[in-house]
Design a protein around this motif. Structure first.
Motif, PDB file in Angstrom:
ATOM      1  N   MET A 141      -8.604 -18.955 -13.659  1.00  0.00           N
ATOM      2  CA  MET A 141      -8.456 -17.654 -13.031  1.00  0.00           C
ATOM      3  C   MET A 141      -9.658 -16.767 -13.339  1.00  0.00           C
ATOM      4  O   MET A 141     -10.290 -16.910 -14.381  1.00  0.00           O
ATOM      5  N   ALA A 142      -9.941 -15.854 -12.426  1.00  0.00           N
ATOM      6  CA  ALA A 142     -11.069 -14.952 -12.619  1.00  0.00           C
ATOM      7  C   ALA A 142     -10.808 -14.024 -13.788  1.00  0.00           C
ATOM      8  O   ALA A 142      -9.678 -13.585 -14.024  1.00  0.00           O
ATOM      9  N   ALA A 143     -11.870 -13.690 -14.519  1.00  0.00           N
ATOM     10  CA  ALA A 143     -11.735 -12.844 -15.699  1.00  0.00           C
ATOM     11  C   ALA A 143     -11.508 -11.379 -15.338  1.00  0.00           C
ATOM     12  O   ALA A 143     -10.897 -10.637 -16.096  1.00  0.00           O
ATOM     13  N   ASN A 144     -11.995 -10.952 -14.172  1.00  0.00           N
ATOM     14  CA  ASN A 144     -11.891  -9.552 -13.782  1.00  0.00           C
ATOM     15  C   ASN A 144     -12.051  -9.450 -12.265  1.00  0.00           C
ATOM     16  O   ASN A 144     -12.219 -10.466 -11.580  1.00  0.00           O
ATOM     17  N   PHE A 145     -12.003  -8.229 -11.751  1.00  0.00           N
ATOM     18  CA  PHE A 145     -12.033  -8.054 -10.300  1.00  0.00           C
ATOM     19  C   PHE A 145     -13.349  -8.523  -9.684  1.00  0.00           C
ATOM     20  O   PHE A 145     -13.343  -9.168  -8.623  1.00  0.00           O
ATOM     21  N   ILE A 146     -14.478  -8.209 -10.309  1.00  0.00           N
ATOM     22  CA  ILE A 146     -15.763  -8.603  -9.742  1.00  0.00           C
ATOM     23  C   ILE A 146     -15.835 -10.118  -9.582  1.00  0.00           C
ATOM     24  O   ILE A 146     -16.274 -10.628  -8.533  1.00  0.00           O
ATOM     25  N   GLU A 147     -15.390 -10.853 -10.589  1.00  0.00           N
ATOM     26  CA  GLU A 147     -15.451 -12.314 -10.492  1.00  0.00           C
ATOM     27  C   GLU A 147     -14.408 -12.850  -9.516  1.00  0.00           C
ATOM     28  O   GLU A 147     -14.585 -13.929  -8.943  1.00  0.00           O
ATOM     29  N   LEU A 148     -13.336 -12.103  -9.309  1.00  0.00           N
ATOM     30  CA  LEU A 148     -12.320 -12.504  -8.331  1.00  0.00           C
ATOM     31  C   LEU A 148     -12.875 -12.465  -6.915  1.00  0.00           C
ATOM     32  O   LEU A 148     -12.542 -13.310  -6.080  1.00  0.00           O
ATOM     33  N   VAL A 149     -13.736 -11.478  -6.621  1.00  0.00           N
ATOM     34  CA  VAL A 149     -14.233 -11.301  -5.253  1.00  0.00           C
ATOM     35  C   VAL A 149     -15.685 -11.749  -5.076  1.00  0.00           C
ATOM     36  O   VAL A 149     -16.214 -11.667  -3.971  1.00  0.00           O
ATOM     37  N   ARG A 150     -16.315 -12.239  -6.123  1.00  0.00           N
ATOM     38  CA  ARG A 150     -17.698 -12.696  -5.995  1.00  0.00           C
ATOM     39  C   ARG A 150     -17.760 -13.930  -5.097  1.00  0.00           C
ATOM     40  O   ARG A 150     -16.893 -14.809  -5.167  1.00  0.00           O
ATOM     41  N   LEU A 151     -18.799 -13.999  -4.265  1.00  0.00           N
ATOM     42  CA  LEU A 151     -18.970 -15.094  -3.323  1.00  0.00           C
ATOM     43  C   LEU A 151     -20.165 -15.961  -3.698  1.00  0.00           C
ATOM     44  O   LEU A 151     -21.069 -15.530  -4.419  1.00  0.00           O
ATOM     45  N   TYR A 180      -2.032 -13.346  -3.119  1.00  0.00           N
ATOM     46  CA  TYR A 180      -1.871 -11.952  -2.711  1.00  0.00           C
ATOM     47  C   TYR A 180      -2.812 -11.646  -1.542  1.00  0.00           C
ATOM     48  O   TYR A 180      -4.001 -11.970  -1.564  1.00  0.00           O
ATOM     49  N   GLY A 181      -2.264 -11.010  -0.513  1.00  0.00           N
ATOM     50  CA  GLY A 181      -3.060 -10.720   0.677  1.00  0.00           C
ATOM     51  C   GLY A 181      -4.251  -9.832   0.419  1.00  0.00           C
ATOM     52  O   GLY A 181      -5.269  -9.913   1.109  1.00  0.00           O
ATOM     53  N   GLY A 182      -4.149  -8.955  -0.589  1.00  0.00           N
ATOM     54  CA  GLY A 182      -5.270  -8.100  -0.917  1.00  0.00           C
ATOM     55  C   GLY A 182      -6.488  -8.870  -1.386  1.00  0.00           C
ATOM     56  O   GLY A 182      -7.620  -8.372  -1.280  1.00  0.00           O
ATOM     57  N   CYS A 183      -6.275 -10.081  -1.905  1.00  0.00           N
ATOM     58  CA  CYS A 183      -7.414 -10.914  -2.326  1.00  0.00           C
ATOM     59  C   CYS A 183      -8.264 -11.314  -1.122  1.00  0.00           C
ATOM     60  O   CYS A 183      -9.494 -11.185  -1.149  1.00  0.00           O
ATOM     61  N   VAL A 184      -7.625 -11.805  -0.070  1.00  0.00           N
ATOM     62  CA  VAL A 184      -8.397 -12.272   1.082  1.00  0.00           C
ATOM     63  C   VAL A 184      -8.990 -11.092   1.840  1.00  0.00           C
ATOM     64  O   VAL A 184     -10.081 -11.200   2.420  1.00  0.00           O
ATOM     65  N   GLN A 185      -8.322  -9.937   1.827  1.00  0.00           N
ATOM     66  CA  GLN A 185      -8.932  -8.749   2.422  1.00  0.00           C
ATOM     67  C   GLN A 185     -10.199  -8.357   1.656  1.00  0.00           C
ATOM     68  O   GLN A 185     -11.234  -8.048   2.249  1.00  0.00           O
ATOM     69  N   ALA A 186     -10.108  -8.331   0.330  1.00  0.00           N
ATOM     70  CA  ALA A 186     -11.255  -7.960  -0.491  1.00  0.00           C
ATOM     71  C   ALA A 186     -12.403  -8.947  -0.319  1.00  0.00           C
ATOM     72  O   ALA A 186     -13.580  -8.552  -0.237  1.00  0.00           O
TER      73      ALA A 186
END
Length: 359
Positions: free
Chosen positions: A1-11, A37-43
């Motif tokens: 799992m990603a450590a934080n939000f930036i790594e969650l949405v980094r491409l 969560y749908g907010g993940c794919v939106q982000a």
């Protein structure tokens, strides 16, 4: 799992300049189904849109205006997301991108899970300070004046108080925080004014909690919270080395991780935040919880930005449901900064289906 939000949405880059791969798997939150969560794919879609316009030197100062999206199928939480961007319009004033999110299955087939038209605009250069309404800034304000966030409890504080009062089971409280909303806990700081229904019923964990709102029509009930980023978004960290990333077996041409700008990170977090709860507030506003529905998921969304967000500071969010019929609901959320300037709005059509055995 990603450590934080930036790594969650980094491409990550690919061999195609218009195609990107998520560095991390999207994660689950809120929905009882075993999907992301749908907010993940939106982000992630917002991030892909920003990478597309930032590849044009003349568009570097463009600001995000809107995201109009449709969920095409569940995004799974056990695999990466591919994002393909098409240039629909690029002018001196507007940049429109169509983003298609998809995933590869174990048999090699590919399925589209989400698509969005994302608009960016050039900054306004007209001085409107003397123009007056309606040319100067105006907007709807929150329902009431709420206490500042520094004086308010978190949802964990609210739930633990209910545990002490014997109104909520401790195991259920731990499950809510550590499983159902674990992703929210590691990405966003939330605090809750007492006037909101979710502060009173602990996000549906205490569904029978007394509230003056229950004497009002369902469409007049509301929840409210203050939210900000848990991570500093003003200067996102540099990309990690490729070898430190999760394996990406389904996408053989996944390249290096890409940088994240502050503007993209803030806009993506707004999308991530504003998707939350809208599919299930008709339940939590009706003395029910997530377990009382067989399906509670978003179908489409319309997110509009009215100002450049700065999610390193608290923003106020209000949510309400507007319409429900034939297992479909329509709900909305608004976001204001501390000065009560509206920053964004989100409307969603969702599916809300009861359990067959209860009919």
């Amino acid at each position: 799992m990603a450590a934080n939000f930036i790594e969650l949405v980094r491409l990550r880059s690919t061999s195609s300049p218009s195609t990107f791969i998520s560095c991390s798997n999207p994660e689950k939150m809120g929905n009882p189904a075993d999907i992301a969560y749908g907010g993940c794919v939106q982000a992630l879609s917002v991030m892909a849109g920003f990478h597309s316009i930032h590849s044009h030197p003349n568009l570097l100062n463009f600001q995000i205006h809107s995201l109009l999206g449709t969920y095409l199928g569940p995004t799974l939480a056990d695999r990466k997301v591919k994002l393909t961007v098409s240039d629909i319009r690029t002018t001196r004033s507007f940049a429109t991108r169509f983003v298609l999110a998809s995933q590869i299955f174990d048999d090699g087939s590919e399925r589209n899970t989400f698509c969005a038209t994302i608009d960016f605009t050039a900054p306004n250069k007209i001085d409107l300070t003397k123009a007056g309404e309606p040319f100067d800034r105006y907007g709807r304000k929150p329902r009431m004046q709420y206490a500042p966030p520094e004086q308010l409890p978190s949802m964990r504080d609210i739930v633990l108080r209910k545990v002490q009062e014997g109104k909520v089971d401790r195991a259920a409280a731990d499950y809510l925080e550590q499983t159902v909303f674990a992703l929210n806990v590691k990405t966003i700081t939330n605090v809750h004014p007492p006037q909101g229904l979710h502060a009173q019923n602990a996000m549906g964990l205490d569904p029978l909690a007394e509230s003056e709102q229950h004497s009002s029509a369902l469409t007049d009930r509301f929840s409210v919270d203050w939210a900000k980023s848990l991570q500093d978004l003003s200067s996102p960290p540099s990309p990690p080395p490729v070898e430190s990333l999760q394996k990406c077996d389904e996408f053989k041409d996944a390249g290096a991780p890409l940088s994240v700008t502050s503007a993209a990170a803030n806009a993506a977090l707004v999308a991530f935040l504003m998707d939350g709860a809208l599919s299930f507030i008709p339940l939590t506003f009706s003395r029910m919880s997530l377990v009382d529905a067989s399906a509670a998921s978003s179908l489409d969304c319309a997110l509009r930005y009215f100002a450049v967000p700065d999610m390193d500071d608290f923003h106020l969010r209000e949510m309400q449901t507007i319409q429900g019929n034939e297992c479909r609901t329509y709900s909305e959320a608004f976001l204001w900064d501390r000065n009560q300037n509206m920053v964004a709005s989100m409307t969603q059509a969702c599916v809300l289906r009861p359990h067959a055995h209860k009919l």
